[in-house]
Every structure is written in C-alpha cells, then in structure tokens.
Design a protein around this motif. Structure first.
Motif, PDB file in Angstrom:
ATOM      1  N   GLY A 112     -14.735  17.552   8.011  1.00 41.41           N
ATOM      2  CA  GLY A 112     -15.842  16.914   8.730  1.00 41.41           C
ATOM      3  C   GLY A 112     -17.057  17.816   8.892  1.00 41.41           C
ATOM      4  N   LEU A 113     -16.861  19.119   8.725  1.00 41.73           N
ATOM      5  CA  LEU A 113     -17.994  20.042   8.829  1.00 41.73           C
ATOM      6  C   LEU A 113     -18.927  19.929   7.632  1.00 41.73           C
ATOM      7  CD1 LEU A 113     -16.056  23.162  10.171  1.00 41.73           C
ATOM      8  CD2 LEU A 113     -17.517  21.594  11.468  1.00 41.73           C
ATOM      9  N   ASP A 114     -18.429  19.337   6.566  1.00 44.39           N
ATOM     10  CA  ASP A 114     -19.278  19.050   5.412  1.00 44.39           C
ATOM     11  C   ASP A 114     -20.144  17.851   5.799  1.00 44.39           C
ATOM     12  OD1 ASP A 114     -20.324  18.034   2.995  1.00 44.39           O
ATOM     13  OD2 ASP A 114     -18.662  18.905   1.862  1.00 44.39           O
ATOM     14  N   GLU A 115     -21.445  18.074   5.862  1.00 44.29           N
ATOM     15  CA  GLU A 115     -22.313  16.990   6.358  1.00 44.29           C
ATOM     16  C   GLU A 115     -22.234  15.735   5.498  1.00 44.29           C
ATOM     17  OE1 GLU A 115     -26.263  18.313   7.144  1.00 44.29           O
ATOM     18  OE2 GLU A 115     -25.580  19.670   8.740  1.00 44.29           O
ATOM     19  N   ARG A 116     -21.827  15.912   4.235  1.00 48.45           N
ATOM     20  CA  ARG A 116     -21.721  14.718   3.379  1.00 48.45           C
ATOM     21  C   ARG A 116     -20.547  13.855   3.824  1.00 48.45           C
ATOM     22  NH1 ARG A 116     -21.188  17.805  -2.103  1.00 48.45           N
ATOM     23  NH2 ARG A 116     -19.824  18.919  -0.669  1.00 48.45           N
ATOM     24  N   ILE A 117     -19.573  14.457   4.504  1.00 47.11           N
ATOM     25  CA  ILE A 117     -18.421  13.692   4.986  1.00 47.11           C
ATOM     26  C   ILE A 117     -18.663  13.241   6.429  1.00 47.11           C
ATOM     27  CG2 ILE A 117     -15.941  13.861   5.567  1.00 47.11           C
ATOM     28  CD1 ILE A 117     -15.669  15.730   3.114  1.00 47.11           C
ATOM     29  N   GLY A 118     -19.102  14.166   7.285  1.00 46.90           N
ATOM     30  CA  GLY A 118     -19.399  13.814   8.683  1.00 46.90           C
ATOM     31  C   GLY A 118     -18.150  13.897   9.536  1.00 46.90           C
ATOM     32  N   GLU A 119     -18.339  14.312  10.797  1.00 44.93           N
ATOM     33  CA  GLU A 119     -17.172  14.620  11.624  1.00 44.93           C
ATOM     34  C   GLU A 119     -16.559  13.412  12.315  1.00 44.93           C
ATOM     35  OE1 GLU A 119     -19.872  15.943  15.476  1.00 44.93           O
ATOM     36  OE2 GLU A 119     -18.963  17.481  14.194  1.00 44.93           O
ATOM     37  N   ARG A 120     -17.238  12.266  12.283  1.00 40.26           N
ATOM     38  CA  ARG A 120     -16.728  11.110  13.031  1.00 40.26           C
ATOM     39  C   ARG A 120     -15.867  10.207  12.149  1.00 40.26           C
ATOM     40  NH1 ARG A 120     -21.937   8.771  15.819  1.00 40.26           N
ATOM     41  NH2 ARG A 120     -20.464   7.486  16.962  1.00 40.26           N
ATOM     42  N   PHE A 121     -15.003   9.444  12.818  1.00 39.63           N
ATOM     43  CA  PHE A 121     -14.137   8.489  12.115  1.00 39.63           C
ATOM     44  C   PHE A 121     -13.157   9.177  11.173  1.00 39.63           C
ATOM     45  CE2 PHE A 121     -14.295   3.850  12.263  1.00 39.63           C
ATOM     46  CZ  PHE A 121     -14.936   3.740  13.478  1.00 39.63           C
ATOM     47  N   LEU A 122     -12.605  10.286  11.648  1.00 41.05           N
ATOM     48  CA  LEU A 122     -11.655  11.040  10.825  1.00 41.05           C
ATOM     49  C   LEU A 122     -10.290  11.146  11.499  1.00 41.05           C
ATOM     50  CD1 LEU A 122     -13.896  13.984   9.524  1.00 41.05           C
ATOM     51  CD2 LEU A 122     -13.131  11.971   8.258  1.00 41.05           C
ATOM     52  N   ARG A 123     -10.019  10.289  12.498  1.00 39.24           N
ATOM     53  CA  ARG A 123      -8.743  10.375  13.210  1.00 39.24           C
ATOM     54  C   ARG A 123      -7.696   9.530  12.497  1.00 39.24           C
ATOM     55  NH1 ARG A 123     -10.034  14.651  16.161  1.00 39.24           N
ATOM     56  NH2 ARG A 123      -9.609  15.035  13.987  1.00 39.24           N
ATOM     57  N   SER A 143      -8.850   4.600   6.372  1.00 39.66           N
ATOM     58  CA  SER A 143      -7.663   4.475   5.515  1.00 39.66           C
ATOM     59  C   SER A 143      -7.476   5.726   4.668  1.00 39.66           C
ATOM     60  CB  SER A 143      -7.771   3.238   4.611  1.00 39.66           C
ATOM     61  OG  SER A 143      -7.342   2.101   5.329  1.00 39.66           O
ATOM     62  N   LEU A 144      -8.571   6.309   4.221  1.00 32.87           N
ATOM     63  CA  LEU A 144      -8.441   7.539   3.431  1.00 32.87           C
ATOM     64  C   LEU A 144      -7.866   8.670   4.293  1.00 32.87           C
ATOM     65  CD1 LEU A 144      -8.831   9.157   0.840  1.00 32.87           C
ATOM     66  CD2 LEU A 144     -11.227   9.483   1.458  1.00 32.87           C
ATOM     67  N   VAL A 145      -8.367   8.810   5.544  1.00 29.24           N
ATOM     68  CA  VAL A 145      -7.792   9.883   6.374  1.00 29.24           C
ATOM     69  C   VAL A 145      -6.337   9.550   6.743  1.00 29.24           C
ATOM     70  CG1 VAL A 145      -9.968  10.779   7.297  1.00 29.24           C
ATOM     71  CG2 VAL A 145      -8.697   9.106   8.623  1.00 29.24           C
ATOM     72  N   ASN A 146      -6.006   8.275   6.817  1.00 29.57           N
ATOM     73  CA  ASN A 146      -4.604   7.913   7.074  1.00 29.57           C
ATOM     74  C   ASN A 146      -3.729   8.310   5.878  1.00 29.57           C
ATOM     75  OD1 ASN A 146      -5.077   7.000   9.621  1.00 29.57           O
ATOM     76  ND2 ASN A 146      -5.230   4.851   9.055  1.00 29.57           N
ATOM     77  N   GLU A 147      -4.244   8.049   4.688  1.00 31.29           N
ATOM     78  CA  GLU A 147      -3.473   8.450   3.509  1.00 31.29           C
ATOM     79  C   GLU A 147      -3.346   9.972   3.457  1.00 31.29           C
ATOM     80  OE1 GLU A 147      -2.792   6.085   0.182  1.00 31.29           O
ATOM     81  OE2 GLU A 147      -4.184   7.294  -0.989  1.00 31.29           O
ATOM     82  N   LEU A 148      -4.441  10.670   3.723  1.00 34.54           N
ATOM     83  CA  LEU A 148      -4.383  12.143   3.737  1.00 34.54           C
ATOM     84  C   LEU A 148      -3.393  12.612   4.799  1.00 34.54           C
ATOM     85  CD1 LEU A 148      -8.202  12.929   3.341  1.00 34.54           C
ATOM     86  CD2 LEU A 148      -6.422  13.289   1.619  1.00 34.54           C
TER      87      LEU A 148
END
Ligand SMILES: NC(=O)c1ccc[n+]([C@@H]2O[C@H](COP(=O)([O-])OP(=O)(O)OC[C@H]3O[C@@H](n4cnc5c(N)ncnc54)[C@H](O)[C@@H]3O)[C@@H](O)[C@H]2O)c1
Ligand SMILES: O=c1ccn([C@@H]2O[C@H](COP(=O)(O)OP(=O)(O)O[C@H]3O[C@H](CO)[C@@H](O)[C@H](O)[C@H]3O)[C@@H](O)[C@H]2O)c(=O)[nH]1
Length: 430
Positions: free
Chosen positions: A248-259, A224-229
């Motif tokens: 997603g390159l920030d390891e604290r965020i992580g590259e998955r589930f960002l679509r 939902s956050l990436v949808n809002e972004l």
C-alpha cells in the motif's frame, strides 16, 4: 433551491438530509408511509452515523417527506434515488426506477417551468437517456432538451459513513448532455463545492453511468485480489496484513481497501459487479477479471467454515456467529457474508447463536428461527466455536468473555480478535 428526491432509503435520505444541511429545501418522495412519517417527525428511517442528528434538526422543516408525487411541481430539480436490484442473471432490474420515472413524468406534465431530472441510482449506460428520458417524455408529453433535461450524478457514499462521505467527497460527477443541465447541477452542488472543494468531473451521461460501475468493480476486485493474496499468504504462514501494508505504500496501489477477510457484501458490490458482467455479456464481451473477483468472493465464507471444521465437527454443535451486518457502522445485512455462513451452518446441522450490535432485527427477516442474543458474552456462553464475520470494534477488546465457551475455538474472518492464550485462534489470514 427547492429539491425533490424520489426514494428515501440509504441514499435518498442521506442526500436529502445533507442538502438540507447545505441550505436547500428538500422533499423526499417515498411510497413507504412509515418512512415519510418518520422523516417529518425528525426521526431517521435508517441507522447511519450523523444522519439521526440531521433528520432531527431539519425533519419537518427544511427536510420534508411525502407519498405525493405532486410535491415535485414546487421544486427545481428531482433526484431519482430508487433501487436498481438484480435479476436472476445479474442484470439490473429497472422496474422500480421506471415506475418512479413514470410517476415523475406524469407530474412534470403539469409543471410549466424547466425541470432537471437527475439519476442518482446506479444504472448501466443508456438507461438515463434512452429508457428513463423516453419514459418521462411519454408520460409528461414534454420534450427532453426543451421543458426538461436528464442528467446522471452517481453516488459514491459508503454505508456506515454515508453523511461524512457525502459532505466530503473525493469527487462529484456531473453527467449531462447540455450546458443548461450542467449549470443547474453546479448550482445544486455549489454549497458543497464551496465547503469541501472536491474534484468536479464534468462528463457525458453514459460516461457518468459507467464511472459508477467502474469505481465499484475496481474496489471489489481490489478486495478480491487482497483476499486471494491473503489465502496464498496463509498457505505459506506469511502475515498478509504486513504484506498489504507494505504494498500500500506504493502510491500506484494505495493504502486503502487492502484488508483481506471473509469478503465483500452489501447492497452495491455484489449487485454492481453482477450487473457489469451481465451488461458486458449482453454486448458479447466476457469480462473475466470481474467474474474472477466475484468467484473469489463467493468462496471466502466456505473457507471460514472449513477452518472451523478443521477444529471441530459441526453437526449438533452450538456455533456463535459474531457480526451480522455486511460491515461495521451499519444495520444493513444485504448480501452480508454472514448469510451464506449461517445458511451453510444450518445445512450442516449446527445450532446457530448470533450477535450483532445493530443488525439483529434486519437479519431476523432472513433467518427467523436462529437464536439471537443481546451481547457477545451471551453468544459465547456454552458455544463450541465462534466465527467472527463483521469487524465491529467491540470484538477487538474481547478477552475473558471467551472463557464462557464450552470449547474456545475462534475463527476470525476479519483479523479483529486478539490471538490470546485462553482461545484456540485461527485467522482466515495468517
Ligand atoms: N446504499 C448505498 O450505499 C448506495 C450508494 C451509492 C449508490 N447506491 C444506489 O442508489 C440506489 C438506491 O439505493 P438505496 O440503497 O438507497 O435503496 P433503498 O432500498 O435503501 O431505498 C429505496 C427507497 O425507495 C422507495 N421506493 C421504492 N419504490 C418507490 C417508488 N415507486 N416511488 C417512491 N419511492 C419508492 C423505498 O420505499 C425505499 O425507501 C441504487 O441504485 C443503489 O445501487 C446505493
Ligand atoms: O479493505 C476492505 C474494504 C472493504 N471490505 C468489504 O467490502 C464491502 C464493502 O465495503 P464499503 O465499500 O466500505 O461499503 P459500501 O457501503 O458497500 O460502499 C461501496 O458501495 C457503495 C454503493 O455503490 C459505493 O457508493 C461506495 O463508494 C463503495 O465503497 C464490505 O463488506 C467490507 O467489509 C473488505 O473486505 N476489505
């Protein structure tokens, strides 16, 4: 080991077939005779990559199914993989799992040696011990902690990759109240732990119950956050995928589930976020972030339709809906974003023609009266607009097919179609 699994749906069948592959003897107990018959004849009752092969190999031998709960007596442990749907207010409806626990307890009352009952279903803290443990005590006449124990082992598999996920988990969670239950769980999972070396989290039962909700609430909120972004990016003509690929390159965020896209559906995120909100409210806490994640998700289908309406009036128009499953790789349409989209198209008075490679039959139960076709080409033929709702791979290679549209407006809710010269392309994200 001899295992029994009550409920042979997405989770129960996958877990049973995978345990059979790992060397256990497994019996599925289900009330649906057709499901039972199919498993015994080596035919998977659900569409899931790799599951058909496993059921074909083990069905009728190391993997059996029955409607008869007494088969549990010959097993060392029972998983409860029964549905935990939502009440109107979002709280979990435990009636099915309670019925299963009652039948299980009645059978355990006729078994002499120790038995472990493992809750696989997603349940709010306290359900396993206070509700199900008590039901099993009452119906079996046995005492928890003596003749039987209860444990909680949440499941994290995703539909569309259920077999792969179960056999290669990031983590396995053992929620137990004593060493004996923990040891039996460890024995059950030993072949899997040897094979794929996951992290094993040993914790309490209530913690295990909450880990499952926290996991799903985090992932749903992330989307939902990436949808809002993505929605904000669109306003500024910024490429949302380039933005999320970078963060997603920030390891604290992580590259998955960002679509970013038309939102999350399925049998779990909507129900589990609603259950967490209801459970929090029940204790007097107002969970604003999870509520906001649900609200953003509920608005995405309407945004997709509004984009189409910017290009064409909808009443009386023929609109192709491409993709009905809640995500690719599954025939499951539960809470699919295509459902509110089709509902709204019908309310507006548009004519809906729908295509999905595997989910048409399931969607017919929701919408018996819309037109279903067997190919994208047939869906696009003569259409005044197309809405892309599921990111099936086959939509990424569409090209000449769009030329059959009466008006080639394509509104893409999943950034899967190529923006090309022969269409008017509008992405939900820029
Ligand atoms: N689907 C998923 O991807 C997933 C993943 C993780 C956890 N979960 C959780 O696992 C649980 C099961 O979900 P599911 O998607 O597998 O459910 P499902 O609806 O696919 O399957 C449930 C099965 O239980 C059977 N059943 C119903 N009542 C019964 C009874 N009294 N005795 C025996 N069988 C009975 C039904 O016939 C059906 O085959 C839920 O709590 C869900 O939240 C699901
Ligand atoms: O970047 C992303 C990732 C997912 N989704 C959507 O999110 C929903 C859920 O997708 P996914 O999580 O892949 O499928 P599920 O099978 O619903 O699996 C979730 O729910 C299961 C049931 O609880 C858990 O076991 C899994 O760990 C959890 O991922 C789908 O509609 C996807 O289209 C997006 O929109 N963007």
């Amino acid at each position: 080991m001899e295992l029994s699994i009550i409920g042979s749906g997405y989770v129960g069948t996958t877990v049973a077939a995978c345990f059979a592959k790992l060397g256990h003897s497994v019996t599925n107990i289900d009330i649906d005779e057709e499901v039972v018959e199919r498993i015994n004849s080596g035919d998977s009752p659900i569409h899931e990559p790799g599951l058909g092969d496993l059921v074909a190999e083990y069905g009728g031998n190391r993997l059996r199914a029955t409607t008869d709960y007494s088969a549990i007596r010959d097993t060392d442990a029972t998983f409860l993989a029964l549905p935990t749907p939502s009440h109107e207010d979002g709280s979990i409806d435990t009636s099915i799992i309670k019925a299963g626990a009652r039948s299980l307890g009645e059978t355990l009352g006729t078994k002499d040696d120790y038995h472990l009952v493992i809750v696989k279903s997603t349940v709010v803290p306290g359900t396993t011990e206070d509700m199900l443990g008590s039901i099993i005590e009452e119906t079996s006449g046995q005492t928890r902690g003596e003749q039987f124990d209860v444990a909680m082992n949440p499941e994290f598999l995703r539909e569309g990759s259920a077999v792969e996920d179960f056999l290669n988990p990031d983590k396995i969670v053992f929620g137990t109240e004593n060493k004996r239950a923990n040891e039996r769980l460890a024995n059950i999972f030993e072949p899997l732990i040897i094979k794929s070396n996951p992290e094993v989290v040993e914790t309490g039962i209530r913690e295990a119950e909450m880990i499952k909700y926290a996991n799903n609430a985090f992932l749903a909120t992330k989307v939902s956050l990436v949808n809002e972004l993505g929605n904000i990016c669109k306003e500024y003509e910024v490429d949302a995928y380039e933005v999320t690929d970078a963060i997603g390159l920030d390891e604290r965020i992580g590259e998955r589930f960002l679509r970013s896209g038309v939102g999350w559906g399925g049998s779990c995120f909507p129900k589990d976020t609603a259950a967490l909100v209801a459970a929090a409210r029940d204790r007097g806490y107002e969970p604003s972030i999870v509520e906001a994640a649900i609200e953003v998700n509920n608005k995405q289908p309407k945004r997709l339709l509004n984009l189409l309406e910017n290009h064409t009036d909808l009443p009386g128009k023929r609109i192709a809906v491409l993709g009905l499953a809640f995500k690719p790789g599954t025939d499951d349409v539960r809470n699919s974003r295509s459902i509110p989209i089709i509902e709204e198209l019908q309310n507006i008075g548009a004519e809906v023609v729908a295509y999905d490679p595997v989910a048409v039959e399931n969607m017919r139960e929701h919408f018996p009266n819309i037109e279903y076709v067997d190919s994208v080409s047939l869906a696009l033929k003569g259409a005044d607009g197309a809405l892309v709702v599921t990111d099936w791979d086959e939509f990424s290679v569409l090209n000449d097919e769009f030329e059959q549209m009466k008006n080639p407006i394509v509104v893409d809710g999943r950034r899967i179609v190529n923006n090309q010269d022969n269409i008017t392309y509008e992405g939900l994200t820029w």
